[in-house]
Design a protein around this motif. Structure first.
Motif, mmCIF file in Angstrom:
data_model
loop_
_atom_site.group_PDB
_atom_site.id
_atom_site.type_symbol
_atom_site.label_atom_id
_atom_site.label_comp_id
_atom_site.label_asym_id
_atom_site.label_seq_id
_atom_site.Cartn_x
_atom_site.Cartn_y
_atom_site.Cartn_z
ATOM 1 N N TYR A 29 0.815 -1.219 0.000
ATOM 2 C CA TYR A 29 0.000 0.000 0.000
ATOM 3 C C TYR A 29 0.852 1.275 0.000
ATOM 4 O O TYR A 29 0.298 2.370 -0.091
ATOM 5 C CB TYR A 29 -1.035 -0.049 1.128
ATOM 6 N N GLU B 222 -6.593 -1.570 -11.376
ATOM 7 C CA GLU B 222 -7.632 -1.174 -10.422
ATOM 8 C C GLU B 222 -7.277 0.186 -9.845
ATOM 9 O O GLU B 222 -6.242 0.764 -10.183
ATOM 10 C CB GLU B 222 -7.763 -2.227 -9.314
ATOM 11 N N GLY C 146 -7.461 1.568 -4.105
ATOM 12 C CA GLY C 146 -8.099 0.713 -3.103
ATOM 13 C C GLY C 146 -9.467 0.213 -3.523
ATOM 14 O O GLY C 146 -10.332 -0.023 -2.683
ATOM 15 N N GLU C 147 -9.657 0.053 -4.830
ATOM 16 C CA GLU C 147 -10.958 -0.436 -5.295
ATOM 17 C C GLU C 147 -10.844 -1.063 -6.682
ATOM 18 O O GLU C 147 -9.921 -0.756 -7.437
ATOM 19 C CB GLU C 147 -12.023 0.674 -5.306
ATOM 20 N N LEU D 59 -6.524 -6.938 -6.514
ATOM 21 C CA LEU D 59 -6.994 -7.640 -5.331
ATOM 22 C C LEU D 59 -8.356 -8.213 -5.722
ATOM 23 O O LEU D 59 -9.187 -7.495 -6.294
ATOM 24 C CB LEU D 59 -7.160 -6.679 -4.148
ATOM 25 N N THR E 124 -16.343 -6.947 -2.856
ATOM 26 C CA THR E 124 -17.414 -6.135 -3.450
ATOM 27 C C THR E 124 -17.528 -6.449 -4.942
ATOM 28 O O THR E 124 -18.631 -6.512 -5.491
ATOM 29 C CB THR E 124 -17.129 -4.639 -3.247
ATOM 30 N N GLY F 285 -15.737 -1.280 -3.908
ATOM 31 C CA GLY F 285 -14.856 -1.776 -2.855
ATOM 32 C C GLY F 285 -15.533 -1.594 -1.517
ATOM 33 O O GLY F 285 -16.568 -0.915 -1.435
HETATM 34 N N1 PMP Z 1 -8.314 -3.298 -4.649
HETATM 35 C C1 PMP Z 1 -7.537 -2.858 -3.646
HETATM 36 C C2 PMP Z 1 -6.112 -2.557 -3.910
HETATM 37 C C3 PMP Z 1 -8.076 -2.697 -2.370
HETATM 38 O O1 PMP Z 1 -7.312 -2.258 -1.364
HETATM 39 C C4 PMP Z 1 -9.442 -2.964 -2.153
HETATM 40 C C5 PMP Z 1 -10.055 -2.740 -0.807
HETATM 41 N N2 PMP Z 1 -9.911 -3.839 0.036
HETATM 42 C C6 PMP Z 1 -10.200 -3.436 -3.238
HETATM 43 C C7 PMP Z 1 -9.597 -3.590 -4.465
HETATM 44 C C8 PMP Z 1 -11.630 -3.801 -3.069
HETATM 45 O O2 PMP Z 1 -11.740 -4.992 -2.359
HETATM 46 P P1 PMP Z 1 -12.985 -5.289 -1.423
HETATM 47 O O3 PMP Z 1 -14.190 -5.148 -2.279
HETATM 48 O O4 PMP Z 1 -12.765 -6.694 -0.976
HETATM 49 O O5 PMP Z 1 -12.957 -4.303 -0.336
#
Ligand code: PMP
Length: 303
Positions: free
Chosen positions: A159, A188, A191-192, A212, A216, A252
């Motif tokens: 991160y 992506e 964080g989403e 990731l 969601t 996310g």
């Molecule tokens: N990609 C990244 C890099 C993330 O940090 C997240 C948040 N956890 C997501 C995607 C979305 O994942 P989730 O829907 O499991 O929160």
């Protein structure tokens, strides 16, 4: 933040402290999750969203980073329920479980380095705007490759890259960044996960695009198929395909469903939130707040 789970028990938040020599603090050797708890004021209930899926993913992250975790998914879920109850927030919360290399030790490596596990939580509203449509950019930072710090695992150290991208975006007046893989495919956000709508189909980068594997994302795929009868395609996406898509949105735990109306100062279609994004957003929020019994299996009531 009143109480945390730390070193095997629930303690006042102020007592949950680690040493500056902690391996994870120095080298980024932790894995974490983010779980939302939605407060439903009418039902006076708090719902933990897809908690089991989050803990299963955390256990996989632990495998990748060679972190031993001595709790089962059921035990982790029970600890979380107890902690959320003890914190008594009557509002939405964000829960952060973290498993990490806890040894106070100078030196790299993972094998034989002592692990620990903690959870904290905090009141939490919208992370990105979900109402107006956000303006985003593609990042000058490249998504970490699977052979660098695998994005499949939610590794704290990874991160730093996401923070570089997010910071650059914010400093340039954008709400969020979209990262590309080293081959130039869309991966992506910081964080989403991202979805495109083209010709009535929903498209999202596949798991091999250094994403990731979002919980969601899986929920949106399920809703799109079940509720809107949409075809969902997981495949590589080029950067330029973003510019010609009919709709775009992030999803996310933090972002929930956040429509994107501009990328790199180019309007997406007519620059307004599209009908598919709008519908999915509504269905998603009803499901996560406990207002759609069809998706009650996604939710763990706390009280
Ligand atoms: N990609 C990244 C890099 C993330 O940090 C997240 C948040 N956890 C997501 C995607 C979305 O994942 P989730 O829907 O499991 O929160």
């Amino acid at each position: 933040m009143k109480y945390a789970f730390f070193k095997g028990k629930i303690v006042p938040f102020s007592e949950a402290k680690i040493s500056i020599m902690t391996h994870a603090f120095n080298y980024g050797t932790g894995v974490f999750e983010g779980i939302r708890g939605y407060w439903n004021p009418k039902k006076k209930q708090k719902y933990l969203l897809k908690m089991k899926e989050h803990y299963l993913r955390m256990i996989n992250s632990c495998k990748i980073l060679k972190i031993g975790i001595n709790y089962s998914v059921d035990e982790l879920s029970q600890i979380t329920i107890d902690l959320v109850k003890k914190n008594t927030y009557k509002e939405d919360v964000y829960i952060r479980p973290i498993a990490y290399k806890a040894e106070e030790k100078i030196g790299l490596g993972l094998t034989g380095v002592k692990d620990d596990f903690a959870i904290f939580l905090a009141p939490f509203g919208d992370y990105l705007d979900v109402s107006k449509g956000i303006k985003v950019c593609t990042s000058s930072w490249t998504r970490l490759d699977d052979n660098i710090i695998p994005a499949r695992a939610k590794i704290t150290g990874g991160y730093a890259n996401s923070s570089l991208a997010k910071s650059e975006a914010i400093e340039n007046g954008f709400a969020e960044a979209i990262l590309l893989t080293k081959e130039g495919y869309v991966s992506e956000g910081s964080g989403e996960n991202i979805f495109l709508v083209r010709d009535g189909k929903l498209i999202t980068p596949s798991a091999s695009q250094s994403i990731l594997e979002g919980i969601t994302r899986a929920a949106i795929i399920e809703l799109a198929k079940n509720e809107l009868n949409l075809e969902v395609i997981e495949r590589p996406v080029n950067r330029s395909e973003l510019y010609v898509s009919d709709e775009l949105f992030f999803c996310g735990t933090g972002a929930q469903v956040s429509p994107i109306t501009e990328v790199d100062r180019r309007k997406i279609a007519d620059g307004k939130i599209g009908p598919v994004s709008e519908k999915l957003k509504k269905i998603y929020f009803d499901a996560v707040r406990g207002d759609n019994p069809k998706y009650s299996s996604w939710l763990t009531p706390v009280y």
